[in-house]
Design a protein around this motif. Structure first.
Motif, PDB file in Angstrom:
ATOM      1  N   TRP A  99      -2.652 -14.141   1.330  1.00  0.00           N
ATOM      2  CA  TRP A  99      -2.660 -13.819   2.657  1.00  0.00           C
ATOM      3  C   TRP A  99      -2.700 -15.060   3.678  1.00  0.00           C
ATOM      4  O   TRP A  99      -1.593 -14.862   4.623  1.00  0.00           O
ATOM      5  CB  TRP A  99      -3.915 -13.079   3.027  1.00  0.00           C
ATOM      6  N   GLU A 100      -3.142 -16.215   3.361  1.00  0.00           N
ATOM      7  CA  GLU A 100      -3.090 -17.180   4.141  1.00  0.00           C
ATOM      8  C   GLU A 100      -2.854 -18.491   3.139  1.00  0.00           C
ATOM      9  O   GLU A 100      -3.813 -19.101   2.840  1.00  0.00           O
ATOM     10  CB  GLU A 100      -4.338 -17.452   5.011  1.00  0.00           C
ATOM     11  N   ARG A 136       4.389 -12.419   2.119  1.00  0.00           N
ATOM     12  CA  ARG A 136       3.992 -11.280   2.949  1.00  0.00           C
ATOM     13  C   ARG A 136       5.428 -10.460   2.997  1.00  0.00           C
ATOM     14  O   ARG A 136       5.388  -9.858   3.884  1.00  0.00           O
ATOM     15  CB  ARG A 136       3.774 -11.646   4.514  1.00  0.00           C
ATOM     16  N   ASP A 145       0.446  -7.966   5.758  1.00  0.00           N
ATOM     17  CA  ASP A 145      -0.416  -8.902   6.773  1.00  0.00           C
ATOM     18  C   ASP A 145      -1.766  -8.516   6.676  1.00  0.00           C
ATOM     19  O   ASP A 145      -2.458  -9.503   7.536  1.00  0.00           O
ATOM     20  CB  ASP A 145       0.241  -8.677   8.261  1.00  0.00           C
ATOM     21  N   SER A 146      -2.296  -7.671   6.193  1.00  0.00           N
ATOM     22  CA  SER A 146      -3.690  -7.191   6.025  1.00  0.00           C
ATOM     23  C   SER A 146      -4.501  -8.286   4.888  1.00  0.00           C
ATOM     24  O   SER A 146      -3.670  -8.521   3.771  1.00  0.00           O
ATOM     25  CB  SER A 146      -3.945  -5.973   5.748  1.00  0.00           C
TER      26      SER A 146
END
Length: 220
Positions: A99-100, A136, A145-146
């Motif tokens: 995610w990040e 992503r 994006d979640s």
């Protein structure tokens, strides 16, 4: 940057000198006694290794941990699920680095002429894959994006791939597992402190929260 590089060299110089005299069971000692084609590595070559390994072993891990904690604290229902079942921590780690990603880009050099996405890439060209974008892709991850620790397991690119896979990924995962368990053990009811704070993840190359103000209950 040059000043920081020299400062690291000054920090490592006496350590390397000691390891050359008295090798121990550590990486610097192995570099000190290593030979390539019958020749030992020079100090400058070893310093180049160490300037990379020191931040690589610290920076990406603390950023990954910060992103994981941010993701959990901003999704309380997922954090509660982990409190109730700590076996979910490994999949939460994988989701956080997808995610990040702590590092968004990485530079490589094409070893031969090739084509990617209809774009010709001549041999010798520098290419900069966007790891964050790859993680992503909508055709690979639903609602990419979640932050969702319960999404179906699929390998992400944050750890690299193939010959370029991260050598320290197993250690990083272990450190994050240990840290999460300690946070849960020692900080009851851990939560974001939103009183005038607006924590968020930032960065164009390296990404993590600049600060993560939290509250927790006192223990007896």
């Amino acid at each position: 940057g040059k000043a920081a590089s020299l400062a690291l060299e000054e920090y490592f110089a006496p350590i390397l000198a000691e390891r050359r005299k008295n090798p121990a069971d550590d990486l610097i000692s192995r570099l000190a006694v290593a030979e390539i084609d019958g020749e030992r590595l020079e100090d400058g070559e070893i310093f180049s290794f160490l300037r990379l390994l020191l931040p690589a072993g610290v920076e990406t891990t603390y950023r990954s941990l910060g992103n994981l904690i941010f993701g959990l604290l901003t999704h309380p229902e997922q954090f509660e699920a982990i409190r109730a079942d700590r076996s979910l921590i490994p999949q939460a780690i994988e989701e956080a680095v997808r995610w990040e990603a702590p590092l968004l880009t990485i530079t490589r050099v094409a070893t031969k002429d090739t084509e990617l996405g209809g774009i010709a890439i001549p041999a010798g060209s520098s290419v900069m894959p966007m790891l964050g974008a790859a993680n992503r892709q909508e055709d690979r991850y639903e609602d990419p994006d979640s932050f969702n620790i319960f999404r179906p397991a699929r390998a992400n690119i944050s750890w690299g791939y193939g010959a370029h896979v991260c050598l320290g990924m197993h250690l990083a995962r272990l450190e994050m597992r240990v840290a999460m368990n300690l946070l849960l053990d020692r900080l009851p009811n851990l939560r974001l402190d939103l009183d005038g704070n607006d924590p968020h993840i930032r960065g164009q190359v390296f990404r993590s929260p600049t600060a993560l103000p939290v509250l927790f209950d006192a223990t007896s």
